[in-house]
Design a protein around this motif. Structure first.
Motif, short mmCIF file in Angstrom:
data_model
loop_
_atom_site.label_atom_id
_atom_site.label_comp_id
_atom_site.label_asym_id
_atom_site.label_seq_id
_atom_site.Cartn_x
_atom_site.Cartn_y
_atom_site.Cartn_z
N ILE A 1 -3.86 -5.87 -5.56
CA ILE A 1 -4.94 -5.14 -4.90
C ILE A 1 -4.39 -3.99 -4.05
N GLU A 2 -3.35 -4.29 -3.27
CA GLU A 2 -2.81 -3.29 -2.34
C GLU A 2 -2.09 -2.16 -3.07
N ILE B 1 0.84 -1.20 0.00
CA ILE B 1 0.00 0.00 0.00
C ILE B 1 0.88 1.25 0.00
N THR C 1 -3.04 -10.31 -3.79
CA THR C 1 -3.02 -9.27 -2.77
C THR C 1 -2.10 -8.11 -3.13
N GLU D 1 -4.50 4.61 -5.73
CA GLU D 1 -5.81 5.26 -5.93
C GLU D 1 -6.22 6.09 -4.72
N ASP D 2 -5.83 5.69 -3.54
CA ASP D 2 -6.16 6.47 -2.33
C ASP D 2 -5.29 7.72 -2.22
N ALA E 1 -2.66 -1.08 -6.09
CA ALA E 1 -3.70 -0.27 -6.73
C ALA E 1 -4.40 0.61 -5.69
N LYS E 2 -4.71 0.03 -4.53
CA LYS E 2 -5.39 0.79 -3.48
C LYS E 2 -4.51 1.94 -2.99
N GLY E 3 -3.25 1.65 -2.74
CA GLY E 3 -2.34 2.69 -2.28
C GLY E 3 -2.24 3.85 -3.26
N SER F 1 -2.81 -2.77 -13.64
CA SER F 1 -2.62 -3.45 -12.35
C SER F 1 -2.13 -4.88 -12.57
#
Length: 317
Positions: A172-173, A134, A169, A179-180, A175-177, A163
């Motif tokens: 996912i992480e 993340i 995982t 995008e956030d 991309a989340k890091g 991605s």
């Protein structure tokens, strides 16, 4: 009397031999997919070398080949072998949880390496060893935003994301890091679309080709690793549009480093598969030795760009 002494010496030697054998730690590892990229290939080589260099470790090295069912079977086989610890590089962060639970029930500590499992499986894991994905994604967003600000395009830039493998995982992480963090540092930058590249350069090139057809204006590309990022770069170069796009990746591969040297690829996150492998093995050894470790046992992964790349050695993978 001599026969008695000899018998006692023989018995003592046998007991010492048994104690020495008991001190040897059998550590099994099942990896995600060694053949998919050079990072995992280098990781495996470094893990084997580190295990071979430790006389107290006997390693059982397995590769799931990207197959979830195969990895589950490998974990169950390691449980049947009664290894002392199991290291898992998950093929899927949720699907492996029942097998991890079985290892826990069998009294075998589990170390998750590189890419964590889903949170509902944390109770069955002794420690995670690897990067903070993340944070990596967030740092990649900062690299891209800083470049847009330097160029004066941060109020209008449009980007796409490639991605990693869906359900994985790390993908996912990261991309989340990204995008956030992106809207926090560059609120006016628009993320047009995200598509998986499955950690594969050729597929990522195809994804980027489709993006270039669909969008007339792409100012930046974020890829979950440099292997995919260079695939996107190759597509843009073939279309004659590479000079207009800022490319940022993660896990700085040698091809990404070379593209940065050529001035075609802006930045990435520096991560060593050798450090990753050694950290996983040492985590398992420490747990078996009774050491208290944090559940999330991260190693640092700094930002690397064209501006500071001279401070970093070229990756060997």
């Amino acid at each position: 009397m001599k026969r008695t002494i000899k018998a006692m010496l023989a018995c003592s030697a046998a007991m010492l031999g048994t104690a020495a054998a008991a001190e040897t730690m059998t550590i099994g590892i099942t990896q995600n997919n060694v053949g998919v990229d050079s990072y995992q290939t280098t990781y495996e080589k470094a893990f084997i070398e580190a295990a071979d260099a430790n006389p107290d470790v006997e390693a059982v090295v397995l590769d799931a080949g990207g197959d979830v069912a195969r990895q589950i079977a490998q974990i169950e086989d390691l449980i049947q072998q009664e290894v002392d610890a199991i290291i898992i590089w998950p093929t899927n962060g949720e699907a492996v949880i029942p097998a991890v639970r079985k290892a826990k029930q069998a009294g075998i500590p589990v170390v998750i390496t590189n890419s964590n499992i889903a949170e509902q499986g944390f109770d069955f894991v002794s420690s995670f060893s690897g990067p903070d994905n993340i944070t990596q994604g967030a740092r990649a967003a900062e690299i891209m935003c800083d470049k847009f600000k330097e160029m004066g395009t941060d109020t209008e830039a449009q980007i796409v994301q490639i991605s990693g493998q869906p359900g994985y995982t790390t993908a996912i992480e990261r991309a989340k890091g990204f995008e956030d963090r992106l809207p926090e540092v560059c609120p006016d930058v628009t993320l047009l679309e995200s598509q998986p590249g499955d950690w594969n350069r050729e597929k990522s090139q195809q994804v980027m080709e489709a993006f270039l057809v669909k969008y007339d204006d792409i100012d930046g590309v974020y890829a979950g690793d440099d292997n995919m990022g260079v695939g996107a770069l190759n597509a843009a170069k073939a279309a004659g549009r590479a000079g207009d796009i800022i490319f940022v990746g993660a896990t700085n591969f040698s091809v990404g480093y070379e593209a940065m040297e050529a001035g075609e690829y802006w930045g990435s996150i520096y991560q060593s598969p050798v450090d990753d492998a050694k950290a996983a093995l040492q985590t398992a050894i420490d747990i078996l030795g009774g050491k208290e470790l944090p559940f999330l046992n991260y190693f640092d992964t700094p930002k690397i760009t064209q501006d500071n790349m001279a401070e970093f050695d070229k990756p060997v993978f």
